[in-house]
Enzyme design. Structure first.
Site, PDB file in Angstrom:
ATOM      1  N   ARG A  51       0.859  -1.199   0.000  1.00 20.01           N
ATOM      2  CA  ARG A  51       0.000   0.000   0.000  1.00 20.01           C
ATOM      3  C   ARG A  51       0.891   1.243   0.000  1.00 20.01           C
ATOM      4  NH1 ARG A  51      -1.466   1.594   4.630  1.00 20.01           N
ATOM      5  NH2 ARG A  51      -2.346  -0.358   5.391  1.00 20.01           N
ATOM      6  N   TYR A  78     -16.350  18.043 -14.511  1.00 21.16           N
ATOM      7  CA  TYR A  78     -16.801  16.640 -14.635  1.00 21.16           C
ATOM      8  C   TYR A  78     -17.872  16.348 -13.560  1.00 21.16           C
ATOM      9  CZ  TYR A  78     -16.379  11.542 -14.506  1.00 21.16           C
ATOM     10  OH  TYR A  78     -16.645  10.203 -14.518  1.00 21.16           O
ATOM     11  N   ASP A 125      -7.592  19.898 -13.466  1.00 17.03           N
ATOM     12  CA  ASP A 125      -7.901  18.560 -13.987  1.00 17.03           C
ATOM     13  C   ASP A 125      -7.517  18.590 -15.473  1.00 17.03           C
ATOM     14  OD1 ASP A 125      -9.084  16.298 -15.111  1.00 17.03           O
ATOM     15  OD2 ASP A 125     -10.787  16.331 -13.728  1.00 17.03           O
ATOM     16  N   LYS A 135      -8.474   7.755 -19.144  1.00 13.18           N
ATOM     17  CA  LYS A 135      -8.748   8.337 -20.450  1.00 13.18           C
ATOM     18  C   LYS A 135      -7.489   8.285 -21.328  1.00 13.18           C
ATOM     19  CE  LYS A 135     -12.527   8.932 -18.176  1.00 13.18           C
ATOM     20  NZ  LYS A 135     -12.856  10.138 -17.439  1.00 13.18           N
TER      21      LYS A 135
HETATM   22  C1  LIG Z   1     -13.358  10.499 -16.144  1.00 10.64           C
HETATM   23  C2  LIG Z   1     -12.993  11.803 -15.538  1.00 10.64           C
HETATM   24  C3  LIG Z   1     -12.783  11.935 -14.163  1.00 10.64           C
HETATM   25  C4  LIG Z   1     -12.986  10.778 -13.202  1.00 10.64           C
HETATM   26  O1  LIG Z   1     -12.075   9.777 -13.410  1.00 10.64           O
HETATM   27  P1  LIG Z   1     -12.359   8.211 -13.080  1.00 10.64           P
HETATM   28  O2  LIG Z   1     -11.092   7.582 -13.505  1.00 10.64           O
HETATM   29  O3  LIG Z   1     -13.554   7.817 -13.868  1.00 10.64           O
HETATM   30  O4  LIG Z   1     -12.601   8.141 -11.607  1.00 10.64           O
HETATM   31  C5  LIG Z   1     -12.406  13.162 -13.672  1.00 10.64           C
HETATM   32  N1  LIG Z   1     -12.268  14.238 -14.494  1.00 10.64           N
HETATM   33  C6  LIG Z   1     -12.472  14.153 -15.812  1.00 10.64           C
HETATM   34  C7  LIG Z   1     -12.299  15.367 -16.659  1.00 10.64           C
HETATM   35  C8  LIG Z   1     -12.848  12.941 -16.386  1.00 10.64           C
HETATM   36  O5  LIG Z   1     -13.069  12.870 -17.704  1.00 10.64           O
END
Ligand SMILES: *Cc1c(COP(=O)(O)O)cnc(C)c1O
Length: 383
Positions: free
Chosen positions: A46, A98, A170, A195
């Site tokens: 961890r 998001y 982000d 992504k």
């Molecule tokens: C998908 C996404 C998230 C969340 O990520 P997960 O891996 O699904 O928890 C946060 N911000 C943006 C812009 C996203 O596209």
């Protein structure tokens, strides 16, 4: 060292034990200790794992940061980042962030005494006006999902730093190949590695990268204490993804431009949302701040019925949530990703019933266009 070289080599030196060129998946929970208090730098998985560590060093290098931390999901990464804020403190957030981020902030973290204000951060004056004595963080997403609003990272960072507040960005939609927020003064970058960074739609993960040592120590402490770590296998998948990030993003960006132009000219399309279009009101800012425009394009076909026809007629494009994979994904924000957003807010943001979002993959561009063309052809004049 250039971006592609960094992506392929940093954190990924041949394995010291065996010479393995691909970082091995260290599928272990613990590590043998040679004597009391004597170990090889790893005690419990961890806290630290060599595969995860390789990814953390790799992602930090790609964003030009000193420290990186990998989490079980993008949301876990964002949650850990918010642990820098305490009860009684205030956070300013981009108003069409998001959906999962808005849900975490409004439905969970606000129960613990953290105050949130959602503002349109594309106007830096709104950010300035929202700053209060107890503001500790400004959390922005740029471009936003699905209407591609761009926030000026340099301007927001200047406002924040003048009052001693950190800025978090982000950067999921752009990836570090197309946008490096730390270069504009942003303090912390978060990612959903699910992504573009992973890029193959086969793993969920997240990351936090930053330069400030004190904040990094805290994020590391939270990662170990709360334990939302990325597994060795998922870390390896993201490492495999980043090796081709430069090539993939070049192709995503190239096809994105062609497909946006095709959609913008199509008679069945009423409006497109794409920072690469000269019709986008922040096109100049996007050009300044981004190395390209990415592969996210949203377009309005005027009605729910027309959107349904397009989404149900595509054959190559896959109807699915998520984005950033090699395959083209298409979705309907109003009923899918943004279903939990109140209709009046959706309408204000432009997330109408006729809005379709596409994450352009790296298939042959002509094949994607042919598929969209045949689907749009099925929309009749009345719908
Ligand atoms: C998908 C996404 C998230 C969340 O990520 P997960 O891996 O699904 O928890 C946060 N911000 C943006 C812009 C996203 O596209």
């Amino acid at each position: 060292m250039g971006f592609a070289t960094t992506a392929i080599h940093i954190g990924q030196e041949p394995d010291s034990a065996t010479g393995a060129v691909s970082v091995p998946i260290y599928q272990t929970s613990t590590y043998a200790q040679e004597a009391l208090g004597k170990n090889k730098g790893f005690e419990y998985a961890r806290t630290s794992n060599p595969t995860r560590l390789a990814l953390e060093r790799n992602l930090a290098a790609l964003e030009g940061a000193k420290f990186g931390f990998a989490f079980a999901s993008g949301m876990a990464a964002i949650d850990a980042t918010l642990r820098l804020v305490k009860s009684g403190e205030h956070v300013i957030v981009s108003d069409n962030t998001y959906g999962g981020t808005a849900r975490l902030f409004k439905r969970i973290l606000s129960n613990y005494g953290i105050e949130f204000d959602f503002v349109d951060t594309s106007e830096v004056a709104n950010v300035e006006a929202a700053v209060k004595d107890n503001t500790r963080m400004i959390f922005v997403e740029t471009p936003t999902n699905p209407v591609m609003i761009v926030t000026d990272l340099k301007a927001v960072s200047e406002v924040a730093h003048a009052v001693g507040v950190r800025v978090v960005c982000d950067n999921t939609f752009m990836s570090p190949y197309l946008q490096r927020p730390l270069d504009f003064g942003v303090d912390i970058v978060v990612h959903s590695t699910t992504k573009f960074l992973n890029g193959h739609s086969d793993g969920v993960g997240g990351a936090v990268v930053l330069n400030d040592e004190e904040d990094a120590n805290w994020i590391g402490f939270v990662q170990n204490s709360a334990g939302a770590i990325l597994s060795p296998f998922d870390s390896w998948l993201v490492l495999r993804g980043t090796k081709t990030l430069a090539l993939r993003m070049e192709q995503h960006d190239k096809s994105g431009r062609v497909i946006a132009a095709f959609l913008e000219d199509h008679p069945k399309v009423k409006k497109i949302y794409y920072p690469g279009s000269i019709s986008h009101k922040q096109h100049e800012l996007a050009k300044r701040q981004q190395k390209g425009f990415g592969s996210m394009v949203s377009f309005d076909v005027g009605s729910l019925e027309a959107a349904r026809i397009v989404l149900e007629s595509v054959k190559l494009c896959t109807l699915a949530e998520s984005l950033g994979g090699v395959e083209t994904l298409i979705c309907h924000p109003a009923t899918m990703t943004h279903a939990s957003v109140a209709p009046e807010v959706r309408n204000r943001l432009g997330i109408t019933d006729g809005l379709v979002r596409i994450s352009v993959g790296i298939e042959d561009t002509d094949d994607i266009i042919a598929d969209l063309n045949q689907a749009l052809d099925k929309v009749n004049r009345e719908s």
